[in-house]
Each structure stands twice: as C-alpha cells, then as structure tokens.
Design a protein around this motif. Structure first.
Motif, short mmCIF file in Angstrom:
data_model
loop_
_atom_site.label_atom_id
_atom_site.label_comp_id
_atom_site.label_asym_id
_atom_site.label_seq_id
_atom_site.Cartn_x
_atom_site.Cartn_y
_atom_site.Cartn_z
N ASP A 406 -2.94 -38.62 5.43
CA ASP A 406 -3.76 -37.47 5.03
C ASP A 406 -5.00 -37.46 5.92
N PHE A 407 -5.07 -36.50 6.83
CA PHE A 407 -6.15 -36.45 7.82
C PHE A 407 -6.98 -35.19 7.61
N ASN A 408 -8.04 -35.06 8.39
CA ASN A 408 -8.95 -33.93 8.25
C ASN A 408 -8.71 -32.89 9.34
N ARG A 409 -9.32 -33.07 10.51
CA ARG A 409 -9.21 -32.07 11.56
C ARG A 409 -9.03 -32.76 12.91
N HIS A 410 -8.76 -31.92 13.94
CA HIS A 410 -8.65 -32.38 15.32
C HIS A 410 -7.61 -33.48 15.46
N LEU A 411 -6.50 -33.34 14.78
CA LEU A 411 -5.45 -34.34 14.83
C LEU A 411 -4.11 -33.66 14.60
N THR A 412 -3.11 -34.08 15.37
CA THR A 412 -1.76 -33.55 15.20
C THR A 412 -1.18 -34.07 13.88
N PRO A 413 -0.52 -33.22 13.09
CA PRO A 413 0.02 -33.69 11.80
C PRO A 413 1.02 -34.83 11.98
N PHE A 414 0.98 -35.77 11.04
CA PHE A 414 1.93 -36.89 11.02
C PHE A 414 3.28 -36.39 10.51
N LYS A 415 4.35 -36.87 11.15
CA LYS A 415 5.70 -36.49 10.75
C LYS A 415 6.60 -37.71 10.81
N LYS A 523 -18.83 -30.13 25.16
CA LYS A 523 -17.87 -30.89 24.36
C LYS A 523 -17.17 -29.94 23.42
N VAL A 524 -15.89 -29.76 23.64
CA VAL A 524 -15.11 -28.85 22.80
C VAL A 524 -14.41 -29.60 21.70
N ASP A 525 -13.71 -30.65 22.04
CA ASP A 525 -12.97 -31.44 21.05
C ASP A 525 -13.10 -32.91 21.44
#
Length: 560
Positions: A406-415, A523-525
């Motif tokens: 369970d993550f917040n932002r700026h991260l690819t979803p775990f699958k 700085k964008v991401d």
C-alpha cells in the motif's frame, strides 16, 4: 517611448510561526495557540493593527481587491497521515511510525503498531486457510489418499534467482512502469517508462541496448508481443493510444487513438491501462480509465466493434488477463474494488460470470499460468487473494495473505505475478513497500511467496539497491528475474549460476547518463531522478564488504 510595465497581483500570504522550542509538547502548543487567539481577538476589538505588519504580509496585493483569498502557510509540524499537529508519522529509515489516530498501516487492524504487526513478514500470519483444511468429509479423505501425491511440489528454493547478475543504471529518463521478456529470444528484455519510452536490452551482452522515445507521450502501462510475429510488440499508454512497434526499426503505428483531438481536460481524456491478446481470435484487448473495453484486430490494425462497459462507469480498469487454456475466458480488475470474469462469446455490459469483491482498488488479477484454474489478485488493502479453483466457490477467496504494497504517490503499483515455471502453480513474486533493516541499511526486498500456505519462500535483496522495486517479471523459461527500480533495470540469477559468470564477464553494470546531477534544474519527480544517485554512491564506497559490481560507462551512441 517609456516601457510599459504590467502590474501583477498576488494573493495575501499569511505565515504562522511555530514556537521557538521545536521539542515542545502538544499541550504547550495548544496553550500557545489559545493565547495567540486571545491576543488577536483583543487587538481586533480595540482596532489596533500595525500597518507595518500588514505591508510585510501583503506582497503585491491590494487588500480592497475582490476575489482574492489569503493563502496561509504554517510552519508547525503536522502528521502526514491525519494532518493534525502534535505528533509525526511515516518512515524514519527502515522503521515506520504509525499515526495514533489510525490503525496499523500494514494489516489495517487497530491494537498494535506496524513495527510489532504479526503480519510484517509473511509466515502464515494472516492467511485464511483453504476450504479443504481440517475437514473430515469423505471427498476430502479420497483427495488426501489418492490425489494429493499427484500434485507437483513447489519449485526448490535453490532455483530462485537471488543475486544480481547484471544491471543498467539510469537506463530510462523516468521510472520503469512495465517489463516483458521476448517470447523466443531468452536474452532480450523490453521495458517501458513513465515518459512513454520503450527500451530493448540484451542483458547477456549488457551494452546491447536501445531506447525508442517516439512511441508514446506518457506512461507505458502494458506491453504484449504479437503471437504470430515476435518482432512486433503492442503497447498501451496513458496517452490513450495503442501502438504496434517494430523492434528492429523502431517504426510504430497507432491502431487506436482514443484522444484524436489531444488534451481536452482530465474529465474527458481517456487513458489505457490493462491490455492482453486473445491469440485465437487475433484481438488485442485494452481497457480505459472510464470502465470500457476496446478491441483491436491485429490483422487489419483497426478497432473492432464498439466499446463495452465492463466495470463501473468512470472507474479505471487496471488489468486484463485471458485464460491460458481458454482465451475466451477473460479476467479484469479495476478501481471499483472488483475483479470480474467474462466470457468473450457473450460480452456485454452486466454479463460477467463472476464478480470478486475487494476492500480497495485491485492493482492486478491473473489466472494461473499452466492450468488457468487459479486466480491471484493484488489489492491496495495490503492483501494478496487466491482462489484455488474457478469452478468452486467464488464468493470468498480461498486464502488472504497480508503483504506490504500500500503506497502513496510517485510509485508504480505493485502487482504479484505467478512464476510461469512452477509446476504447482503456487509460487508468486511481488516487491515489498515497507523496508527492513539489514545490518543497519534500509532495504526493500522482493518476496517469493508460497500462495498455498502463505509462507515466505525467499526474500531477495542487494545492499546496493536501496530503492523500492515494484516492477518484477519472471522469465518464462529460465530461472531469471528482471526488476525495474526507479530508472534502472536489474537481472537476478541463482547464485550457483551467476558465480562462474562473474569470473569471465568484466562488464556487469552499465551506467547511463552523468554521475552527478545537474544543478539548478527543476525537480519534477524526485522518486524518478534522485533515487538512482544512491546506486552510484553506494558502489563508490570502499568500506562496504558486499558483492562488488564492476562498472563501465556507456557511450551516447547506445541511446537513441
């Protein structure tokens, strides 16, 4: 002629300062807030407000101008979870500090903290047992006596790839979002990133790589090879297009574009996420961010028929998977908290064969790779759910495994994905979000889980990789694991196979781009750019007694 100056107006900026002592308790802060409010009320009643203070706070703003509201900036420390002052929550190194106003971050159950959660490492904790356990029915007795021995065992632990064999650092300009192995060439890996680039890497020769940047304009969410031509690959992107790309020339065509007029606002822009190929009918199946399924004919490279609503209207369809034995059976999942099974021969809105309910967004849903009889789903509620048989009771899963993704932002979803080579169809691989402390270093391992028991078979990590690895892909034929962490790619192999290779191969790691960050750029991401600097700094430290990676620079000719 005098120059004409344009007068600009800015909103009123009010800065609230915290107390001088940063380590003051919450009670003291509340008392100070109350005294400040009383003083402000008295000043307003007496009408005594200093004009000098107003001039300092109002920067280029006319107080009598209508339609402007003041912007309040507070320097007080607040919790990142509940947004209330007096306490802090979040990560401090490898330790996650829970918010006292919320339940455990990992299992979502109150009464304990994430550090003491019994489900922190998956060893049968939080596993709902399969229906046939602890039963004394005649059918179960026959199963145990005559059928249990015929079920193949899980793949041995020594065959699990647990050591980095080669890598390419800063391969992409933004974070990696999807990976795919070549169907016939064992040493070719495809990767897509957040910017829309498509990379082709020969990890046996390490330096043989190319990046195509003219295929999509934003995130590449899925890739699938043409089953009749392994040089052609289909990709679905958040720009609303499906592209068919020739890997040898880099020339691509767009069989479908859901946004022909370009950007028209977030409420109308359609994005494509889930994608799969029905090889029997020659169709590419893609789903958009509004709940619709679209069909593309591979023979004509054009759309086929009208879109079909398969999930709640306005919700994102995150994944599509065709059954490996019967491709007409389709499995989808989405943001409406459901995974659904469909029959393509009777595909229309509301005609799903089964709906699998989840508590939160479903990141992915896959049939088992050999028989297609099992289902594995990954949900944002930190749960992996397994259905042992699609012909059995589908009202509730056979097993629920608590896992950190369970993550917040700026991260690819775990699958979580099945191991395509495991004969028992029980081994799954998934990255971990909450870090663990390994000899003083906060690392994010990649977990291999036995879905039949919930046991943690292996956790693979490397001391040089301190970033999160949400994108993982197992090779369909070899014992190889590909990992996308930030902008870099890593190839894992078992230790027995990778050790003799290290003596012969002197070029193990390729570093793309400059070693030092450019100063002064916007700085964008931060998650895409600054994380990879940790790889270089870790490799340059001589004090680390770890597996040394041999570096070599890549020339500019490698990137196209």
């Amino acid at each position: 002629m005098a120059p004409v100056t344009r007068r600009t107006s800015f909103p009123k900026v009010v800065i609230e300062r915290d107390s001088d002592s940063e380590q003051s308790s919450s009670d003291e802060e509340q008392e100070e807030d109350e005294t400040l409010e009383e003083e402000q009320e008295q000043e307003e009643e007496n009408g005594v407000i200093e004009n000098a203070k107003i001039e300092k706070l109002e920067v280029g703003f006319d107080a009598n101008r209508k339609g402007k509201t003041p912007i309040t900036l507070t320097l007080r420390k607040v919790c990142k979870v509940c947004k209330k002052p007096g306490h802090e929550a979040g990560f401090k190194g490898a330790t996650y500090i829970d918010c006292p106003m919320k339940p455990c971050f990992l299992c979502k159950i109150p009464g304990h903290t994430t550090l003491n959660c019994p489900h922190r490492v998956t060893t049968e904790h939080g596993v709902v047992p399969a229906p046939r356990r602890k039963t004394s029915k005649p059918l179960e007795y026959v199963f145990e006596r005559q059928l249990r021995h015929a079920i193949p065992t899980i793949k041995p632990k020594y065959m699990i790839p647990d050591q980095v064999n080669c890598a390419v650092i800063r391969y992409h300009s933004r974070r990696v979002t999807t990976l795919e192995f070549h169907p016939t060439k064992n040493n070719i890996l495809l990767s897509g990133d957040k910017k829309g680039q498509l990379g082709v890497w020969d990890f046996e020769k390490v330096h043989e790589k190319v990046v195509y940047g003219n295929i999509h304009s934003c995130i590449v969410n899925n890739m699938r090879f043409n089953p009749t031509n392994d040089c052609m690959v289909y990709s679905a992107s958040s720009d609303g297009t499906v592209s068919c790309t020739d890997l040898e020339t880099g020339i691509s065509s767009s069989p479908m574009n859901l946004n022909p007029d370009g950007w028209q606002g977030p409420n109308t822009r359609k994005m494509l996420y889930g994608m799969d190929i029905n090889y029997e009918k020659g169709l590419v199946l893609v789903a958009d961010s509004f709940g619709f399924l679209h069909l593309v004919d591979m023979r004509s490279n054009h759309r086929n028929g009208d879109a079909v609503l398969i999930h709640k209207k306005g919700s994102k369809v995150t994944g599509i998977h065709c059954n490996p034995i019967q491709p007409d059976i389709l499995l989808t999942c989405g943001n409406d908290h459901y995974a659904r099974i469909w029959d393509m021969r009777r595909l229309e809105a509301g005609s799903s064969l089964c709906s699998l309910e989840h508590n939160r967004v479903v990141n992915s849903a896959y049939f088992s790779p050999i028989s297609g009889n099992k289902i594995l789903t990954t949900s944002q509620d930190n749960r992996l759910r397994i259905w042992d048989s699609i012909f059995g009771n589908m009202e509730s899963p056979s097993r629920e495994i608590v896992h950190s993704h369970d993550f917040n932002r700026h991260l690819t979803p775990f699958k979580a994905e099945w191991d395509p080579k495991d004969p028992s169809e029980s081994l799954a691989v998934v990255g971990r979000y909450i870090s663990e402390n390994f000899n003083g270093t906060a690392l994010h391992p990649i977990d291999f889980i036995d879905t039949s028991t919930g046991q943690l078979v292996a956790e693979v990590m490397d001391p040089n990789i301190t970033t999160i690895s949400p994108v993982n892909k197992l090779h369909p034929r070899d014992d190889i694991l590909a990992t996308g962490s930030s902008r870099s790619l890593f190839i894992w192999k078992p230790k027995e196979r990778s050790e003799p290779v290290e003596e012969k191969d002197e070029r193990k790691i390729v570093v793309c781009g400059k070693a030092e960050k450019k100063r002064g750029r916007k700085k964008v991401d931060n998650s895409d750019e600054s994380d990879d600097d940790g790889f270089i700094s870790k490799l340059k430290k001589p004090k680390l007694k770890q597996t040394e990676w041999k570096l070599s620079r890549c020339s500019k000719k490698d990137n196209r």
